[in-house]
Structure formats: C-alpha cells, structure tokens
Design an enzyme around this catalytic site. Sequence first.
Site, PDB file in Angstrom:
ATOM      1  N   GLY A 149      31.255 -71.317 -20.519  1.00 28.26           N
ATOM      2  CA  GLY A 149      32.635 -71.778 -20.607  1.00 28.26           C
ATOM      3  C   GLY A 149      33.280 -71.397 -21.930  1.00 28.26           C
ATOM      4  N   SER A 150      34.154 -72.264 -22.407  1.00 23.11           N
ATOM      5  CA  SER A 150      34.964 -71.955 -23.590  1.00 23.11           C
ATOM      6  C   SER A 150      34.170 -71.879 -24.882  1.00 23.11           C
ATOM      7  CB  SER A 150      36.069 -72.999 -23.743  1.00 23.11           C
ATOM      8  OG  SER A 150      37.031 -72.862 -22.728  1.00 23.11           O
ATOM      9  N   THR A 151      32.902 -72.271 -24.869  1.00 21.74           N
ATOM     10  CA  THR A 151      32.137 -72.248 -26.113  1.00 21.74           C
ATOM     11  C   THR A 151      31.967 -70.840 -26.674  1.00 21.74           C
ATOM     12  OG1 THR A 151      30.059 -72.152 -24.867  1.00 21.74           O
ATOM     13  CG2 THR A 151      30.860 -74.338 -25.510  1.00 21.74           C
TER      14      THR A 151
END
Length: 664
Positions: free
Chosen positions: A325-327
């Site tokens: 994801g956004s990590t």
Amino acid sequence: MKLRRSIKDPRGESILFRRRALAGFVLIVLSLCLLLSRFVFLQVTHHDEFVTRSTNNRVKPRAIPPARGLIYDRNGVLLADNVPAFRLEVVPEQIKDMPALLAQLGQVVPLDQDDLDAFRKQLKQSRRFESVPLKMHLTEDEIARFAVNRWRFPGVDVVPYLTRRYPLGGMFAHVVGYVGRVDADDLERLDPKRYQGTSHVGRSGLERSYENILHGTPGYELLEVNADGRTQRVLETHAPTPGKNLYLSLDVRLQKAAEVAFDGRPGAAVAIDPRNGQVLAMVSVPTFDPNLFVNGISQVDYGTLTNDPDKPLYNRALRGVYPPGSTVKPLVGLAGLETGMRTPQDTVVSTGVFYIPGQQRGYRDDQRGGVGRVDLVGAIEQSVNTYFYKLALDMGIDRFSEYMGKFGFGRPTGVDLIGESSGVLPSREWKAANYKQPWYPGETVIAGIGQGFWAVTPLQLSHAIATFAGHGIPYAPRLVMATQGAVNAKPQPLANPPSGPSVIRKPADWDAVNQGMQQVIYGAKGTGRKLGVGFPYLMAGKSGTAERFSRRSEAYETNRSAEYLATRHRAWFVAYAPADNPQIAVAAILESGAWGASAAGPIVRTILDTWLAGHDGVIPDAKRLPVSAAPLPPAASIPPDTGVEDVEPVEDLPAPATTTGGTP
C-alpha cells in the site's frame, strides 16, 4: 555230524590288539596336539584380541550428548534453556516379547498412544543394541513406581538427560523456534558420529538456522555392565564439548511491548537498527508455546494449533506477504528524484481521478474531488495517489522495478533465519514468467501506490525503511549478534558489514523524502498526525491501508464504521526515529485494520516509546523536542488515514475501450 571247533590263534590276536592300541594312541596324541594348538591359538597367538572381546562383553561404551547452547537476548535475558529431566529407554535386543513388555510396563508407567507411536517409529529406525526412548520427561511419581518394579523389566531403564525449555513461552516462538525429537529424515542428513546419543535437533527458527553452532560435539563413557546389561560402574569418561551460546539483537522489552500492543489481533511487526541491521524486535501474532514441541506434541495439541483459523504456527513477519500500500510511496518518490524524473518542487494536480492518456478507465484518489496541487512533500504527507500514479507511469515499469529492487523488494533480505519468503516486486519479467502475458500501463499505475502484483513481508518492508533511514546504506537484517564458547568466555561479535554502497546518490533527495515523512506525523493534513504527540524526538513515518476487496458495493459507500472497514483493509504503518539521526525503523501490519495510522500506528508508537525508555529518554546526537503534556490519544480518536489506495475504476465512468491499459 560233528561240529568242527576253530583253533584259537593267540599270536594273531596279539598282533591285532597291538595294532588297535597303536591306532588309539595315535588318535589320542593327535587330539592332544590339536587341543594344544588350539590353546596356543587362543591364549598366545590371539591373546590380545580375545581379551578385548571378553572385556567388551562386560564393558559398554555410551555416548554422552553435548549440552545445547543457550540463547539470550541483547541484555542477557535467557530465551532458551536446558533443564535436567528423566526418560524411559528400552534396549530392543534384551527384550524377547516387546508387545508383552509394553503392556506390562504401561501398568507401571502410563504410556499414551503418542508415546507408543513415537517409540515404534523410532524402533524401526534404530539398531537393536541401541537404547530407544519410550517416554520423555518422567514425573517423580513415575520414576518412583518404575524403581520399585525395575527388576521385572530387564533392558528398560530410567536415563537422565537435558531437555530444552523456553522460559518466555510463545513470546519468541517464531524467532527462536524450537527443537524436536530426531526422526528418520534427520538420521539420513545428520552426521551419525556427531549426533551419537542426541535425541533432539533444531526444527524451526534460530534453533534450526544455527543448529551447527548450538549442537556441540558428543563425548563418551565406558560402563561396566552385568549379565542383564545394567550399569555397575563407570570406568572412563570423556566429556562432550557443549554448543556455543547465542546472543541475539532482540530486546525482550520491545518484543513484549509489541506483542501486548497487538492485543491478540493477527499481524506482525519488525524493528531494525538502521545503523547495523540488527533486528530489535520481530513479532508475529498470534503465537504458540514452543515447549509443546520439545518432547513430541500430542495429536490433540497439534490439531488445536493447525485448525485455529488465525494460524498461530504461521510466521507472518518472515513468511506473510501483503500488498504494501501507501507505505512505499516515499520510496517511489525517492525513485523519481534519483532517476531525474522529478524534483522536490515539481507539482501534480489531484482532481480525485487519474486517467492514463488515451484511456477511459479512472484511478481514484481517496478524497473525492482531489486535494488540488501538491509537490513531493505534500503528496507524501496526504498520501495523494495521483502524484504517484503519474510518477510511476512516467518512469515506466522497467525503471520503476530496477530502482525499487535496490531496497530489497522481490527477494529475501538475507536474514539469518531459514524459510524467508521472497515477496513480489512488480516487473515485466516477473509477469511474463508467472502469467505468460505482456505488461500493461494500468499495472504500472497501481504499482506506484503499492497495489497490484506487489507483495512484501513485514521484514522486507522494515528492511527497506531501515535502509532509507540509514541514508541508503543497506545491511542484511541480523538476529544473532554474538556467540559465546564457554560460560565465562567473552561473547564474540559476528560481523555484519554493509551489503553494498548507499543506494541514494544525492543527500538532498533523502532530505526531501525525510521531510515528507515527518509531515505525515506533524503536518496539519498528515495521515499520521497526532501519533507524535508526547514523543520527545522527531519521528518520520508513513501509513498504508491496502484494500482486500473492491469498493464497488453499496455497503462500502454507506457503512464507514471502523468495524466494517477493518474487515476490508490491511493496516500498515512504518516509522523511524529520531528523524534527524535514525536509530530504529519499524514496520507493523494488522491483517484487519480500518486505517493504517489509527490501527497500526499506535503499535509502532508503542515500540518507539519502549525503545526510548530503554535509553532512559536520552539518545546521543539527536535533537530533543519540547515534551507536550498531552498524552497519546486512543486509537479511535486519531483521524483516519486519508490515503487509502483504490485500484477499481470509478463507477460512473464507462468501461475501458481497450485492454492495453487494463489491470488483470
């Protein structure tokens, strides 16, 4: 008619008698000669050989297994110990009727089906003159009952041994692992001389990875035995060499704090020191008690573990793979800077939907209507999908994959544990090898926000963030930092040099991304705002909320409760601190979490707080911030992560007219 009587011949009879006597004498002499020659053969010519055989009939060698090396945490807390115990052993060659013996013995010492099954299995794998364990870990009452009835069971004896014990139970089960009884497969691969008398071998975790170091070298003793094979006295002893002790980089306080923070919710967390690659904590929840496996786990206990829907035997930190994801957005942003595709000042306009030129399929930002114009720092702070959609598309999948691979994605990190998953780094080559299909631009777009084919382990992501926090200098993650050869010997550190030069060419690029990750925590619109409240040093982080299901349902639009969203999302949070002098990097995932910051963020914050407390609140060479009196707010009060990624087309748009931009 008269019968004629034979005339007696004394002379002939005398000659015949002398001949017979001579023949008998010769036979006697020959027999005496043969007897004498045999005596000379036994008592003179082969005297030494038969003395040795005679001695062996009353002297029995017995292997002495070495004490297994102990395992400690970085502060000397014992994680794996050896404790004395007793077991029941049987010498098969001294038993005439094994079924009858087991039946009679079972009336004295209780033998359950698991004991009998394990014994019969090992009986087939052992030689008849070797002792075979029948029942492990006898109680004092069982030992006493057998002692009274010992005379009834020749060939059976109670034998002392050292058994493995894990004092902290399940806290380190997935990392330290456990030992188990030696089986047929082990006998084929293990050195028979080195493992003489050994009943246990490392099965998982560090117990398996460091088996050669932990095991040691066996010794032996010569025993005088009686006709029943029972020991009378010890004639000679050669002590074994114990295995080496291990000192881990793990910290019990961090491990316990992280496990408590999960509160039983399935997930994993890994903390790494970016300065040297030492793993400070590695948690997989739920866990299990490794002591159950040491002397053979029962079928009931094993069935309970394997049938548990939360899979406690599964090491999520090492083997669990999830979309990041956004990590990964900060690293994608760094890739844009390092490849020259972007400068920190370049901006992108977020309108809420991103389109690949010439295609009708749209890719969303989480905020309807978008957030307007943002630069790199703002895109990281607010987790703006559009910025990273466009950046990934402009880079192209080949350049994208090449750079992201520098942070260890798509391959094992090299941690000193067996069984690490490789994960998946999206690439043209990977898809061709696994799907036999070409690569589409739409797959590049969603790769930019950590979705699509992406799959990372918590260890991989923590390693990547630690590499970035260490200004791009990569270190392979390490759990064992020193070995100890003797109790009073000084532990010998194990070298772990950098695995290569820095993957970041320009310090200014690191500064820009670092600023964006700080804004996640301290910015007015940061997805992790308020997580830094009360933390005395600068923190940098990034949330990630990877979706497991499509949003194209009425339930998703009408039900936005945390409980419902937790069933749909995987919640990530990554962070490092102090941001101006990173000394710890953490990645945590909850398999069911509404939002990255509010669900996984507090777990990361707990780990950082515990680590800071271990340094008494003082970190060398780090700027201390004014400590706010406000405590860390409860998870429910932290604003939701506004950077939820979405890979489904917008509902009010027509379907794509061509497959060249579609996703699989």
